[in-house]
Design a protein around this motif. Structure first.
Motif, mmCIF file in Angstrom:
data_model
loop_
_atom_site.group_PDB
_atom_site.id
_atom_site.type_symbol
_atom_site.label_atom_id
_atom_site.label_comp_id
_atom_site.label_asym_id
_atom_site.label_seq_id
_atom_site.Cartn_x
_atom_site.Cartn_y
_atom_site.Cartn_z
ATOM 1 N N PRO A 175 26.305 -10.023 -1.952
ATOM 2 C CA PRO A 175 26.743 -10.044 -0.629
ATOM 3 C C PRO A 175 26.537 -8.598 0.090
ATOM 4 N N PHE A 176 25.775 -7.829 -0.460
ATOM 5 C CA PHE A 176 26.024 -6.337 -0.171
ATOM 6 C C PHE A 176 24.774 -6.099 0.916
ATOM 7 N N ILE A 177 23.736 -6.974 1.162
ATOM 8 C CA ILE A 177 22.981 -6.945 1.977
ATOM 9 C C ILE A 177 23.628 -7.263 3.395
ATOM 10 N N THR A 178 24.335 -8.357 3.245
ATOM 11 C CA THR A 178 25.040 -8.958 4.654
ATOM 12 C C THR A 178 26.077 -7.974 5.087
ATOM 13 N N ARG A 179 26.767 -7.450 3.973
ATOM 14 C CA ARG A 179 28.103 -6.348 4.328
ATOM 15 C C ARG A 179 27.346 -5.313 5.037
ATOM 16 N N ALA A 180 26.227 -4.595 4.531
ATOM 17 C CA ALA A 180 25.660 -3.373 4.999
ATOM 18 C C ALA A 180 24.983 -3.651 6.534
ATOM 19 N N GLN A 181 24.658 -4.844 6.609
ATOM 20 C CA GLN A 181 24.085 -5.004 8.075
ATOM 21 C C GLN A 181 25.475 -5.137 9.000
ATOM 22 N N ARG A 182 26.308 -5.765 8.548
ATOM 23 C CA ARG A 182 27.484 -6.317 9.576
ATOM 24 C C ARG A 182 28.376 -4.769 9.664
ATOM 25 N N ASN A 183 28.712 -4.185 8.374
ATOM 26 C CA ASN A 183 29.663 -2.921 8.742
ATOM 27 C C ASN A 183 28.936 -1.913 9.441
ATOM 28 N N ASP B 129 0.791 -1.108 0.291
ATOM 29 C CA ASP B 129 -0.188 0.148 -0.060
ATOM 30 C C ASP B 129 0.915 1.545 -0.154
ATOM 31 N N VAL B 130 1.811 1.244 -0.418
ATOM 32 C CA VAL B 130 2.787 2.221 -0.633
ATOM 33 C C VAL B 130 2.574 3.213 -2.113
ATOM 34 N N ASP B 131 2.231 4.405 -1.951
ATOM 35 C CA ASP B 131 2.001 5.344 -3.202
ATOM 36 C C ASP B 131 3.342 5.235 -4.061
ATOM 37 N N LEU B 132 3.246 4.535 -5.250
ATOM 38 C CA LEU B 132 4.708 4.695 -5.832
ATOM 39 C C LEU B 132 4.934 5.969 -6.386
ATOM 40 N N LYS B 133 4.108 7.096 -6.641
ATOM 41 C CA LYS B 133 4.119 8.125 -7.121
ATOM 42 C C LYS B 133 5.009 9.057 -6.151
ATOM 43 N N SER B 134 4.982 8.858 -4.911
ATOM 44 C CA SER B 134 5.905 9.277 -4.017
ATOM 45 C C SER B 134 7.011 8.911 -3.536
ATOM 46 N N VAL B 135 7.330 7.879 -4.222
ATOM 47 C CA VAL B 135 8.952 7.473 -4.004
ATOM 48 C C VAL B 135 9.822 7.944 -5.274
ATOM 49 N N THR B 136 10.918 8.285 -4.946
ATOM 50 C CA THR B 136 11.924 8.465 -5.971
ATOM 51 C C THR B 136 13.045 7.629 -5.971
ATOM 52 N N PHE B 137 13.098 6.989 -7.074
ATOM 53 C CA PHE B 137 14.365 6.069 -7.175
ATOM 54 C C PHE B 137 15.790 6.612 -7.607
ATOM 55 N N LYS B 138 16.734 6.344 -7.331
ATOM 56 C CA LYS B 138 18.035 7.099 -7.735
ATOM 57 C C LYS B 138 18.982 5.724 -8.106
ATOM 58 N N GLU B 139 19.578 6.057 -9.266
ATOM 59 C CA GLU B 139 20.496 4.850 -9.947
ATOM 60 C C GLU B 139 21.995 5.123 -9.376
ATOM 61 N N MET B 140 22.470 4.030 -8.808
ATOM 62 C CA MET B 140 23.752 3.907 -8.434
ATOM 63 C C MET B 140 24.294 2.497 -8.396
ATOM 64 N N PRO B 141 25.471 2.415 -8.507
ATOM 65 C CA PRO B 141 25.959 1.163 -8.297
ATOM 66 C C PRO B 141 25.750 0.440 -7.227
ATOM 67 N N MET B 142 25.527 -0.906 -7.109
ATOM 68 C CA MET B 142 25.128 -1.552 -5.827
ATOM 69 C C MET B 142 26.308 -1.540 -4.443
ATOM 70 N N PRO B 143 27.496 -1.431 -5.067
ATOM 71 C CA PRO B 143 28.794 -1.490 -3.828
ATOM 72 C C PRO B 143 28.581 0.047 -3.322
ATOM 73 N N ASP B 144 28.065 0.955 -3.999
ATOM 74 C CA ASP B 144 28.137 2.504 -3.149
ATOM 75 C C ASP B 144 27.029 2.708 -2.324
ATOM 76 N N MET B 145 26.034 1.621 -2.360
ATOM 77 C CA MET B 145 24.796 2.098 -1.790
ATOM 78 C C MET B 145 25.016 2.266 -0.191
ATOM 79 N N GLU B 146 25.483 1.283 0.221
ATOM 80 C CA GLU B 146 25.743 1.397 1.886
ATOM 81 C C GLU B 146 26.078 2.691 2.238
#
Length: 339
Positions: A214-222, A181-198
Protein backbone atom coordinates in the motif's frame (compact mmCIF):
# COMPACT_ATOMS: atom_id res chain seq x y z
CA UNK A 1 -24.02 -66.33 12.04
CA UNK A 2 -27.82 -65.99 12.33
CA UNK A 3 -29.00 -63.91 15.23
CA UNK A 4 -32.09 -65.48 16.79
CA UNK A 5 -34.63 -63.81 19.01
CA UNK A 6 -34.39 -64.03 22.75
CA UNK A 7 -31.78 -63.10 25.32
CA UNK A 8 -28.65 -63.68 23.17
CA UNK A 9 -30.00 -61.28 20.54
CA UNK A 10 -30.71 -58.60 23.15
CA UNK A 11 -27.19 -59.04 24.54
CA UNK A 12 -25.60 -58.65 21.11
CA UNK A 13 -27.73 -55.61 20.34
CA UNK A 14 -26.71 -53.99 23.60
CA UNK A 15 -23.05 -54.70 22.96
CA UNK A 16 -23.18 -53.15 19.49
CA UNK A 17 -24.94 -50.09 20.88
CA UNK A 18 -22.21 -49.67 23.47
CA UNK A 19 -19.54 -49.82 20.78
CA UNK A 20 -21.33 -47.18 18.70
CA UNK A 21 -21.72 -44.96 21.76
CA UNK A 22 -18.03 -45.38 22.66
CA UNK A 23 -16.91 -44.31 19.16
CA UNK A 24 -19.27 -41.34 19.11
CA UNK A 25 -18.34 -40.02 22.55
CA UNK A 26 -14.62 -40.44 21.91
CA UNK A 27 -14.76 -38.11 18.90
CA UNK A 28 -13.83 -40.95 16.54
CA UNK A 29 -10.64 -41.48 18.52
CA UNK A 30 -9.88 -44.62 16.55
CA UNK A 31 -9.60 -42.41 13.46
CA UNK A 32 -7.25 -39.72 14.66
CA UNK A 33 -8.32 -38.40 18.05
CA UNK A 34 -10.80 -35.77 19.16
CA UNK A 35 -8.28 -32.95 18.77
CA UNK A 36 -7.16 -33.80 15.24
CA UNK A 37 -7.64 -31.03 12.67
CA UNK A 38 -9.70 -32.05 9.63
CA UNK A 39 -6.78 -31.67 7.23
CA UNK A 40 -4.38 -33.50 9.53
CA UNK A 41 -6.79 -36.40 9.94
CA UNK A 42 -7.29 -36.74 6.21
CA UNK A 43 -3.69 -36.19 5.03
CA UNK A 44 -1.40 -37.03 7.95
CA UNK A 45 -0.41 -34.91 10.91
CA UNK A 46 2.11 -32.11 10.28
CA UNK A 47 5.58 -32.95 11.56
CA UNK A 48 6.03 -29.36 12.76
CA UNK A 49 2.68 -27.91 13.87
CA UNK A 50 4.04 -24.39 14.48
CA UNK A 51 6.06 -22.64 11.79
CA UNK A 52 7.64 -19.22 11.38
CA UNK A 53 7.05 -17.47 8.09
CA UNK A 54 8.84 -14.37 6.81
CA UNK A 55 6.46 -11.68 5.49
CA UNK A 56 6.53 -8.07 4.33
CA UNK A 57 3.80 -5.58 5.29
CA UNK A 58 2.55 -5.34 1.70
CA UNK A 59 -0.58 -6.29 -0.21
CA UNK A 60 1.22 -9.22 -1.86
CA UNK A 61 0.98 -11.37 1.29
CA UNK A 62 -2.71 -10.80 1.99
CA UNK A 63 -3.53 -14.46 1.38
CA UNK A 64 -1.47 -15.54 4.40
CA UNK A 65 -3.38 -13.17 6.66
CA UNK A 66 -6.66 -14.36 5.17
CA UNK A 67 -5.70 -17.97 5.85
CA UNK A 68 -4.83 -17.08 9.45
CA UNK A 69 -8.00 -15.04 9.96
CA UNK A 70 -10.30 -17.68 8.48
CA UNK A 71 -8.64 -20.58 10.26
CA UNK A 72 -7.37 -22.36 7.16
CA UNK A 73 -3.99 -23.11 8.74
CA UNK A 74 -5.66 -24.25 11.94
CA UNK A 75 -7.88 -26.62 9.96
CA UNK A 76 -4.72 -28.18 8.55
CA UNK A 77 -3.18 -28.62 11.99
CA UNK A 78 -0.55 -25.88 11.78
CA UNK A 79 -0.05 -22.55 13.49
CA UNK A 80 1.72 -19.77 11.58
CA UNK A 81 3.85 -17.13 13.30
CA UNK A 82 4.46 -14.15 10.98
CA UNK A 83 7.94 -12.57 11.15
CA UNK A 84 8.46 -9.22 9.40
CA UNK A 85 11.38 -9.17 6.92
CA UNK A 86 12.75 -6.38 4.72
CA UNK A 87 12.65 -8.40 1.52
CA UNK A 88 13.21 -11.81 -0.02
CA UNK A 89 16.97 -11.36 -0.35
CA UNK A 90 17.21 -10.51 3.36
CA UNK A 91 14.93 -13.37 4.40
CA UNK A 92 16.75 -16.17 2.61
CA UNK A 93 19.77 -16.21 4.99
CA UNK A 94 17.34 -16.50 7.91
CA UNK A 95 15.61 -19.35 6.11
CA UNK A 96 18.91 -21.17 5.55
CA UNK A 97 19.90 -20.64 9.19
CA UNK A 98 16.62 -22.14 10.39
CA UNK A 99 15.34 -18.90 11.93
CA UNK A 100 12.43 -19.11 9.47
CA UNK A 101 10.68 -22.25 8.25
CA UNK A 102 9.03 -20.64 5.22
CA UNK A 103 9.40 -17.19 3.73
CA UNK A 104 7.63 -15.00 1.25
CA UNK A 105 10.11 -13.73 -1.28
CA UNK A 106 10.38 -12.46 -4.82
CA UNK A 107 11.33 -15.02 -7.42
CA UNK A 108 14.47 -13.11 -8.39
CA UNK A 109 15.95 -13.49 -4.91
CA UNK A 110 15.09 -17.20 -4.77
CA UNK A 111 16.59 -17.93 -8.20
CA UNK A 112 19.72 -15.84 -7.59
CA UNK A 113 20.41 -17.58 -4.27
CA UNK A 114 19.84 -21.03 -5.76
CA UNK A 115 22.07 -20.28 -8.75
CA UNK A 116 24.87 -19.28 -6.37
CA UNK A 117 24.33 -22.46 -4.31
CA UNK A 118 23.82 -20.21 -1.28
CA UNK A 119 21.55 -22.76 0.41
CA UNK A 120 23.77 -25.80 -0.17
CA UNK A 121 24.05 -26.43 3.58
CA UNK A 122 20.25 -26.72 3.75
CA UNK A 123 19.84 -28.88 0.63
CA UNK A 124 18.96 -25.91 -1.55
CA UNK A 125 15.79 -23.89 -1.86
CA UNK A 126 12.34 -25.19 -2.74
CA UNK A 127 9.31 -23.23 -3.92
CA UNK A 128 6.04 -24.38 -2.39
CA UNK A 129 3.35 -21.82 -3.28
CA UNK A 130 2.79 -18.94 -5.68
CA UNK A 131 1.99 -15.57 -4.18
CA UNK A 132 1.58 -12.60 -6.48
CA UNK A 133 1.65 -11.62 -10.14
CA UNK A 134 1.95 -8.16 -11.65
CA UNK A 135 -0.82 -6.04 -13.10
CA UNK A 136 -0.59 -2.39 -14.21
CA UNK A 137 -0.42 0.18 -11.44
CA UNK A 138 0.87 -2.00 -8.61
CA UNK A 139 4.65 -1.62 -9.17
CA UNK A 140 5.58 2.06 -9.48
CA UNK A 141 8.62 4.33 -9.36
CA UNK A 142 7.40 7.49 -7.62
CA UNK A 143 8.80 10.86 -6.61
CA UNK A 144 7.93 14.47 -5.82
CA UNK A 145 5.58 16.30 -8.12
CA UNK A 146 7.89 19.35 -8.31
CA UNK A 147 11.10 17.45 -9.02
CA UNK A 148 11.23 18.33 -12.68
CA UNK A 149 10.99 14.65 -13.61
CA UNK A 150 8.29 14.32 -16.23
CA UNK A 151 9.20 11.12 -18.04
CA UNK A 152 11.27 7.98 -17.46
CA UNK A 153 14.12 9.55 -19.47
CA UNK A 154 14.39 12.23 -16.76
CA UNK A 155 15.48 9.51 -14.31
CA UNK A 156 18.93 9.42 -15.93
CA UNK A 157 21.52 10.56 -13.40
CA UNK A 158 19.06 10.14 -10.53
CA UNK A 159 19.01 8.00 -7.37
CA UNK A 160 16.22 5.44 -7.01
CA UNK A 161 15.45 3.57 -3.78
CA UNK A 162 14.94 -0.22 -3.84
CA UNK A 163 13.90 -2.27 -0.83
CA UNK A 164 16.68 -4.80 -1.50
CA UNK A 165 19.14 -5.51 -4.30
CA UNK A 166 19.01 -8.63 -6.47
CA UNK A 167 15.25 -8.82 -6.25
CA UNK A 168 12.17 -8.36 -8.42
CA UNK A 169 12.27 -4.60 -7.89
CA UNK A 170 15.78 -4.30 -9.34
CA UNK A 171 14.91 -6.58 -12.26
CA UNK A 172 11.69 -4.83 -13.26
CA UNK A 173 13.17 -1.36 -12.66
CA UNK A 174 16.11 -2.09 -14.96
CA UNK A 175 13.96 -3.77 -17.61
CA UNK A 176 11.40 -0.95 -17.81
CA UNK A 177 13.98 1.85 -17.55
CA UNK A 178 15.98 0.34 -20.40
CA UNK A 179 12.73 -0.20 -22.30
CA UNK A 180 12.24 3.57 -22.06
CA UNK A 181 15.75 4.32 -23.39
CA UNK A 182 17.23 5.19 -19.99
CA UNK A 183 20.98 4.63 -19.66
CA UNK A 184 21.16 2.26 -16.69
CA UNK A 185 24.79 3.14 -16.01
CA UNK A 186 23.71 6.66 -15.15
CA UNK A 187 21.19 5.54 -12.51
CA UNK A 188 22.18 5.00 -8.86
CA UNK A 189 20.15 2.49 -6.86
CA UNK A 190 20.01 2.84 -3.07
CA UNK A 191 18.78 0.15 -0.70
CA UNK A 192 16.24 1.01 2.00
CA UNK A 193 13.04 -0.45 3.52
CA UNK A 194 9.94 0.38 1.51
CA UNK A 195 8.15 2.07 4.45
CA UNK A 196 11.01 4.63 4.58
CA UNK A 197 10.92 5.66 0.93
CA UNK A 198 8.20 8.29 1.11
CA UNK A 199 10.12 10.29 3.73
CA UNK A 200 13.45 9.77 1.93
CA UNK A 201 11.97 11.24 -1.24
CA UNK A 202 10.56 14.23 0.63
CA UNK A 203 13.91 14.92 2.32
CA UNK A 204 15.84 14.63 -0.93
CA UNK A 205 17.86 11.60 0.17
CA UNK A 206 16.69 9.89 -3.03
CA UNK A 207 14.99 11.20 -6.16
CA UNK A 208 12.51 8.36 -6.50
CA UNK A 209 11.41 5.15 -4.85
CA UNK A 210 10.32 1.81 -6.23
CA UNK A 211 7.15 0.99 -4.29
CA UNK A 212 4.41 -1.59 -4.19
CA UNK A 213 1.08 -1.31 -2.44
CA UNK A 214 0.00 0.00 0.00
CA UNK A 215 3.03 2.35 -0.06
CA UNK A 216 2.19 3.69 -3.54
CA UNK A 217 -1.24 4.90 -2.50
CA UNK A 218 0.00 6.15 0.86
CA UNK A 219 2.78 8.25 -0.75
CA UNK A 220 0.30 9.70 -3.22
CA UNK A 221 -2.24 10.59 -0.53
CA UNK A 222 0.16 11.75 2.19
CA UNK A 223 2.79 13.62 0.16
CA UNK A 224 1.26 14.11 -3.26
CA UNK A 225 4.00 12.01 -4.86
CA UNK A 226 3.46 11.03 -8.47
CA UNK A 227 4.38 7.99 -10.57
CA UNK A 228 7.27 8.38 -13.00
CA UNK A 229 7.20 4.85 -14.38
CA UNK A 230 4.99 1.75 -14.14
CA UNK A 231 7.49 -1.06 -13.57
CA UNK A 232 4.90 -3.70 -14.45
CA UNK A 233 4.63 -2.65 -18.08
CA UNK A 234 6.30 -3.35 -21.40
CA UNK A 235 8.88 -6.13 -20.94
CA UNK A 236 7.57 -6.89 -17.43
CA UNK A 237 3.83 -6.81 -18.14
CA UNK A 238 2.13 -9.60 -16.16
CA UNK A 239 5.41 -10.84 -14.73
CA UNK A 240 5.26 -13.24 -11.75
CA UNK A 241 6.50 -11.39 -8.70
CA UNK A 242 6.82 -13.53 -5.62
CA UNK A 243 5.80 -16.59 -3.67
CA UNK A 244 6.70 -18.84 -0.78
CA UNK A 245 9.77 -20.98 -0.33
CA UNK A 246 11.56 -23.18 2.15
CA UNK A 247 14.75 -25.20 2.22
CA UNK A 248 15.20 -28.61 0.70
CA UNK A 249 15.99 -29.97 4.15
CA UNK A 250 12.77 -28.62 5.65
CA UNK A 251 10.68 -29.92 2.74
CA UNK A 252 12.23 -33.38 3.00
CA UNK A 253 11.88 -33.62 6.78
CA UNK A 254 8.39 -32.11 6.95
CA UNK A 255 6.40 -33.21 3.88
CA UNK A 256 3.06 -33.21 5.72
CA UNK A 257 3.72 -29.72 7.08
CA UNK A 258 4.55 -28.40 3.62
CA UNK A 259 1.46 -30.05 2.13
CA UNK A 260 -0.72 -28.60 4.90
CA UNK A 261 0.73 -25.15 4.24
CA UNK A 262 0.02 -25.51 0.52
CA UNK A 263 -3.61 -26.51 1.07
CA UNK A 264 -4.24 -23.59 3.44
CA UNK A 265 -2.54 -21.17 1.06
CA UNK A 266 -4.62 -22.35 -1.88
CA UNK A 267 -7.75 -21.32 0.02
CA UNK A 268 -6.17 -18.01 1.02
CA UNK A 269 -5.13 -17.25 -2.55
CA UNK A 270 -8.64 -17.95 -3.81
CA UNK A 271 -10.18 -15.66 -1.20
CA UNK A 272 -7.68 -12.87 -1.95
CA UNK A 273 -9.37 -12.44 -5.32
CA UNK A 274 -12.06 -10.60 -3.33
CA UNK A 275 -10.43 -7.19 -2.96
CA UNK A 276 -12.79 -6.12 -0.19
CA UNK A 277 -11.47 -8.97 1.97
CA UNK A 278 -7.89 -7.82 1.41
CA UNK A 279 -8.68 -4.15 2.02
CA UNK A 280 -10.14 -4.93 5.42
CA UNK A 281 -7.00 -6.79 6.49
CA UNK A 282 -4.56 -4.13 5.22
CA UNK A 283 -5.63 -1.81 8.02
CA UNK A 284 -4.25 -4.27 10.58
CA UNK A 285 -1.20 -5.95 9.11
CA UNK A 286 0.05 -3.17 6.80
CA UNK A 287 -0.93 -0.36 9.21
CA UNK A 288 -2.70 1.82 6.64
CA UNK A 289 -5.87 3.81 7.16
CA UNK A 290 -9.14 2.56 5.73
CA UNK A 291 -9.35 5.23 3.03
CA UNK A 292 -5.90 4.30 1.69
CA UNK A 293 -6.76 0.60 1.83
CA UNK A 294 -9.75 1.14 -0.45
CA UNK A 295 -7.61 2.83 -3.12
CA UNK A 296 -4.75 0.33 -3.55
CA UNK A 297 -4.03 -1.26 -6.93
CA UNK A 298 -4.07 -5.04 -6.90
CA UNK A 299 -2.09 -7.64 -8.75
CA UNK A 300 -3.21 -11.25 -9.12
CA UNK A 301 -3.03 -14.09 -6.60
CA UNK A 302 -2.23 -17.26 -8.62
CA UNK A 303 -3.43 -20.58 -7.25
CA UNK A 304 -0.67 -22.80 -8.66
CA UNK A 305 3.04 -22.73 -9.42
CA UNK A 306 3.41 -22.52 -13.18
CA UNK A 307 6.81 -23.49 -14.56
CA UNK A 308 6.55 -21.55 -17.80
CA UNK A 309 5.66 -18.30 -16.02
CA UNK A 310 8.46 -18.65 -13.48
CA UNK A 311 10.98 -19.55 -16.16
CA UNK A 312 10.19 -16.21 -17.79
CA UNK A 313 11.58 -14.47 -14.68
CA UNK A 314 14.76 -16.53 -14.85
CA UNK A 315 15.22 -15.67 -18.51
CA UNK A 316 14.79 -11.94 -17.82
CA UNK A 317 17.34 -12.18 -15.02
CA UNK A 318 19.84 -13.62 -17.50
CA UNK A 319 19.11 -10.79 -19.92
CA UNK A 320 19.71 -8.05 -17.35
CA UNK A 321 22.74 -9.55 -15.65
CA UNK A 322 21.14 -10.80 -12.44
CA UNK A 323 22.12 -14.33 -13.49
CA UNK A 324 25.40 -15.18 -15.17
CA UNK A 325 24.16 -18.40 -16.77
CA UNK A 326 20.90 -19.94 -17.92
CA UNK A 327 18.93 -21.26 -14.97
CA UNK A 328 16.31 -24.05 -14.94
CA UNK A 329 13.57 -23.38 -12.37
CA UNK A 330 11.91 -26.81 -12.51
CA UNK A 331 14.04 -28.64 -9.87
CA UNK A 332 13.02 -26.04 -7.28
CA UNK A 333 9.29 -26.67 -7.53
CA UNK A 334 7.39 -28.73 -4.95
CA UNK A 335 4.05 -29.72 -6.41
CA UNK A 336 0.91 -29.09 -4.41
CA UNK A 337 -2.86 -28.79 -4.86
CA UNK A 338 -4.04 -26.68 -7.78
CA UNK A 339 -6.87 -24.22 -7.96
Amino acid sequence: MICRSGHPARTLTGLLGAVVLLVATSGCGLLGGSGAAPGAAAHGAPEKPKIKIGLLPIVDVASVHIAIEKGYFREEGIEVEPVIVQGGAAAIPALIAGDLDVTFGNWVSFFAAQAKDAAKSADGLKLIADGYQAKPGMFMILGKADSGIRSPRDLEGRTIALNTFNNIAELTAKATLEGNDVDLKSVTFKEMPMPDMEAAIESGAVDAGFMSEPFITRAQRNAGQIPYLDAASGPTDGIPIAGYGTTGAFARQNPNTVAAFQRAMLKGQRDAADHATVQALLVDYAKVDRDTATLVHFGEYPTSLDLSRLQRVSNLMRTYGLLQNDFDVKPMLVSGPTG
